[in-house]
Write a protein that holds these residues in place. Structure first.
Motif, short mmCIF file in Angstrom:
data_model
loop_
_atom_site.label_atom_id
_atom_site.label_comp_id
_atom_site.label_asym_id
_atom_site.label_seq_id
_atom_site.Cartn_x
_atom_site.Cartn_y
_atom_site.Cartn_z
N LEU A 80 -20.81 14.11 -55.14
CA LEU A 80 -19.70 14.02 -54.19
C LEU A 80 -18.50 14.83 -54.66
CD1 LEU A 80 -19.81 10.25 -53.20
CD2 LEU A 80 -20.28 12.21 -51.74
N ALA A 81 -18.21 14.79 -55.95
CA ALA A 81 -17.10 15.57 -56.48
C ALA A 81 -17.37 17.07 -56.32
CB ALA A 81 -16.87 15.23 -57.96
N GLU A 82 -18.62 17.49 -56.57
CA GLU A 82 -18.99 18.90 -56.40
C GLU A 82 -18.87 19.32 -54.94
OE1 GLU A 82 -23.05 21.52 -56.83
OE2 GLU A 82 -22.70 19.93 -58.28
N ARG A 83 -19.32 18.45 -54.03
CA ARG A 83 -19.23 18.75 -52.61
C ARG A 83 -17.78 18.87 -52.16
NH1 ARG A 83 -19.58 13.97 -48.66
NH2 ARG A 83 -17.57 13.81 -49.66
N ASP A 84 -16.94 17.94 -52.61
CA ASP A 84 -15.53 17.97 -52.23
C ASP A 84 -14.83 19.22 -52.78
OD1 ASP A 84 -15.92 15.61 -50.89
OD2 ASP A 84 -15.05 14.36 -52.48
N ALA A 85 -15.17 19.62 -54.01
CA ALA A 85 -14.58 20.83 -54.59
C ALA A 85 -15.01 22.07 -53.81
CB ALA A 85 -14.97 20.95 -56.06
N ARG A 86 -16.27 22.11 -53.41
CA ARG A 86 -16.78 23.26 -52.63
C ARG A 86 -16.12 23.33 -51.26
NH1 ARG A 86 -18.22 28.29 -52.50
NH2 ARG A 86 -19.88 28.74 -51.06
N ILE A 87 -15.94 22.19 -50.62
CA ILE A 87 -15.28 22.16 -49.32
C ILE A 87 -13.83 22.62 -49.46
CG2 ILE A 87 -14.40 20.60 -47.52
CD1 ILE A 87 -17.02 19.01 -47.83
N ALA A 88 -13.14 22.17 -50.50
CA ALA A 88 -11.75 22.59 -50.73
C ALA A 88 -11.68 24.09 -50.99
CB ALA A 88 -11.15 21.81 -51.88
N GLU A 89 -12.65 24.60 -51.76
CA GLU A 89 -12.70 26.03 -52.07
C GLU A 89 -12.91 26.85 -50.80
OE1 GLU A 89 -16.04 28.85 -54.10
OE2 GLU A 89 -15.43 27.07 -55.24
N LEU A 90 -13.85 26.44 -49.96
CA LEU A 90 -14.13 27.17 -48.72
C LEU A 90 -12.96 27.08 -47.74
CD1 LEU A 90 -17.86 26.21 -48.17
CD2 LEU A 90 -16.96 28.43 -48.89
N THR A 91 -12.31 25.94 -47.69
CA THR A 91 -11.16 25.77 -46.81
C THR A 91 -10.00 26.67 -47.26
OG1 THR A 91 -11.81 23.49 -46.39
CG2 THR A 91 -9.55 24.08 -45.86
N ALA A 92 -9.77 26.73 -48.57
CA ALA A 92 -8.71 27.59 -49.09
C ALA A 92 -9.03 29.06 -48.85
CB ALA A 92 -8.51 27.33 -50.58
N ALA A 93 -10.29 29.45 -49.03
CA ALA A 93 -10.69 30.84 -48.80
C ALA A 93 -10.54 31.21 -47.33
CB ALA A 93 -12.12 31.06 -49.26
N ARG A 94 -10.87 30.29 -46.46
CA ARG A 94 -10.74 30.56 -45.02
C ARG A 94 -9.28 30.68 -44.61
NH1 ARG A 94 -13.13 26.91 -40.09
NH2 ARG A 94 -12.83 28.49 -38.49
N ALA A 95 -8.42 29.88 -45.21
CA ALA A 95 -6.99 29.94 -44.88
C ALA A 95 -6.36 31.23 -45.38
CB ALA A 95 -6.27 28.74 -45.48
N GLN A 96 -6.86 31.80 -46.48
CA GLN A 96 -6.30 33.02 -47.04
C GLN A 96 -6.89 34.28 -46.42
OE1 GLN A 96 -6.93 32.72 -51.23
NE2 GLN A 96 -5.35 31.15 -51.51
N ALA A 97 -8.06 34.19 -45.79
CA ALA A 97 -8.71 35.37 -45.23
C ALA A 97 -7.92 35.85 -44.01
CB ALA A 97 -10.14 35.04 -44.83
N PRO A 98 -7.79 37.20 -43.85
CA PRO A 98 -7.10 37.70 -42.66
C PRO A 98 -7.95 37.44 -41.42
CG PRO A 98 -8.05 39.50 -43.92
CD PRO A 98 -8.24 38.25 -44.73
#
Length: 115
Positions: A80-98
Protein backbone atom coordinates in the motif's frame (compact mmCIF):
# COMPACT_ATOMS: atom_id res chain seq x y z
CA UNK A 1 -2.78 -50.59 47.74
CA UNK A 2 -5.56 -52.17 45.69
CA UNK A 3 -8.23 -50.58 47.88
CA UNK A 4 -6.58 -47.17 47.58
CA UNK A 5 -6.63 -47.34 43.77
CA UNK A 6 -10.21 -48.59 43.78
CA UNK A 7 -11.36 -45.77 46.04
CA UNK A 8 -9.45 -43.19 43.95
CA UNK A 9 -11.08 -44.56 40.79
CA UNK A 10 -14.56 -44.35 42.37
CA UNK A 11 -13.90 -40.76 43.50
CA UNK A 12 -12.73 -39.70 40.02
CA UNK A 13 -15.72 -41.36 38.32
CA UNK A 14 -18.09 -39.73 40.82
CA UNK A 15 -16.52 -36.30 40.31
CA UNK A 16 -16.76 -36.56 36.51
CA UNK A 17 -20.35 -37.78 36.74
CA UNK A 18 -21.32 -34.90 39.02
CA UNK A 19 -19.61 -32.39 36.74
CA UNK A 20 -21.45 -33.67 33.67
CA UNK A 21 -24.85 -34.24 35.24
CA UNK A 22 -24.65 -31.41 37.76
CA UNK A 23 -24.64 -28.77 35.03
CA UNK A 24 -28.28 -29.53 34.29
CA UNK A 25 -29.77 -27.80 31.26
CA UNK A 26 -27.18 -25.06 31.07
CA UNK A 27 -23.61 -25.56 29.96
CA UNK A 28 -20.81 -25.90 32.46
CA UNK A 29 -19.06 -22.86 30.99
CA UNK A 30 -20.96 -19.98 29.40
CA UNK A 31 -20.29 -19.20 25.76
CA UNK A 32 -17.60 -16.58 25.37
CA UNK A 33 -18.40 -13.46 23.40
CA UNK A 34 -16.25 -13.31 20.28
CA UNK A 35 -13.68 -10.54 20.15
CA UNK A 36 -14.16 -7.87 17.54
CA UNK A 37 -11.54 -5.87 15.71
CA UNK A 38 -11.22 -2.63 17.67
CA UNK A 39 -9.82 -0.52 14.83
CA UNK A 40 -11.62 -1.67 11.71
CA UNK A 41 -10.40 -0.58 8.32
CA UNK A 42 -12.06 2.61 7.06
CA UNK A 43 -14.94 2.27 4.65
CA UNK A 44 -15.18 5.94 3.67
CA UNK A 45 -11.67 6.25 2.18
CA UNK A 46 -8.92 4.09 0.68
CA UNK A 47 -6.80 2.06 3.09
CA UNK A 48 -3.35 3.50 3.75
CA UNK A 49 -0.24 2.08 5.41
CA UNK A 50 -1.07 3.71 8.76
CA UNK A 51 -4.41 1.84 8.83
CA UNK A 52 -2.62 -1.49 8.44
CA UNK A 53 -0.03 -0.56 11.07
CA UNK A 54 -2.79 0.32 13.55
CA UNK A 55 -4.86 -2.79 12.83
CA UNK A 56 -4.89 -5.34 15.66
CA UNK A 57 -6.65 -8.65 15.18
CA UNK A 58 -8.13 -10.38 18.24
CA UNK A 59 -6.78 -13.69 19.43
CA UNK A 60 -9.35 -16.41 20.02
CA UNK A 61 -8.91 -19.59 22.06
CA UNK A 62 -8.23 -21.49 18.86
CA UNK A 63 -6.24 -18.47 17.74
CA UNK A 64 -4.13 -17.92 14.68
CA UNK A 65 -0.46 -17.99 13.93
CA UNK A 66 0.46 -14.48 14.89
CA UNK A 67 3.78 -14.46 13.04
CA UNK A 68 2.09 -15.43 9.75
CA UNK A 69 -0.65 -12.82 10.12
CA UNK A 70 1.90 -10.17 11.06
CA UNK A 71 3.96 -11.07 7.96
CA UNK A 72 0.89 -10.73 5.73
CA UNK A 73 -0.04 -7.40 7.31
CA UNK A 74 3.54 -6.13 6.89
CA UNK A 75 3.53 -7.13 3.22
CA UNK A 76 0.12 -5.55 2.64
CA UNK A 77 1.24 -2.35 4.36
CA UNK A 78 4.42 -2.19 2.27
CA UNK A 79 2.48 -2.71 -0.96
CA UNK A 80 0.00 0.00 0.00
CA UNK A 81 2.83 2.40 0.80
CA UNK A 82 4.49 1.60 -2.55
CA UNK A 83 1.20 2.11 -4.38
CA UNK A 84 0.55 5.43 -2.66
CA UNK A 85 4.09 6.65 -3.43
CA UNK A 86 3.69 5.69 -7.10
CA UNK A 87 0.34 7.46 -7.34
CA UNK A 88 1.84 10.59 -5.75
CA UNK A 89 4.79 10.41 -8.16
CA UNK A 90 2.54 10.08 -11.22
CA UNK A 91 0.25 12.86 -10.01
CA UNK A 92 3.20 15.20 -9.47
CA UNK A 93 4.65 14.33 -12.89
CA UNK A 94 1.30 14.98 -14.56
CA UNK A 95 0.94 18.34 -12.82
CA UNK A 96 4.42 19.42 -13.96
CA UNK A 97 4.10 18.21 -17.58
CA UNK A 98 3.21 20.90 -20.13
CA UNK A 99 -0.21 20.63 -21.70
CA UNK A 100 -0.29 18.86 -25.06
CA UNK A 101 -0.65 21.28 -27.97
CA UNK A 102 -4.08 21.39 -29.51
CA UNK A 103 -4.44 20.05 -33.04
CA UNK A 104 -4.91 22.84 -35.60
CA UNK A 105 -8.48 23.11 -36.88
CA UNK A 106 -7.42 23.76 -40.49
CA UNK A 107 -5.36 20.58 -40.80
CA UNK A 108 -5.97 18.85 -44.11
CA UNK A 109 -6.35 15.08 -44.14
CA UNK A 110 -4.16 13.91 -47.05
CA UNK A 111 -5.45 10.36 -46.91
CA UNK A 112 -9.11 11.30 -47.01
CA UNK A 113 -9.59 10.23 -50.61
CA UNK A 114 -7.92 6.83 -50.12
CA UNK A 115 -10.59 5.53 -47.72
Amino acid sequence: MFWFLLIALVVVVAAVTLAVVGGGAEAVLPDAEPDRVADALPESRPVVRADIDALRLPVAPRGYRMAEVDDVLDRLGAELAERDARIAELTAARAQAPAAPAAPADRVDLHKDER
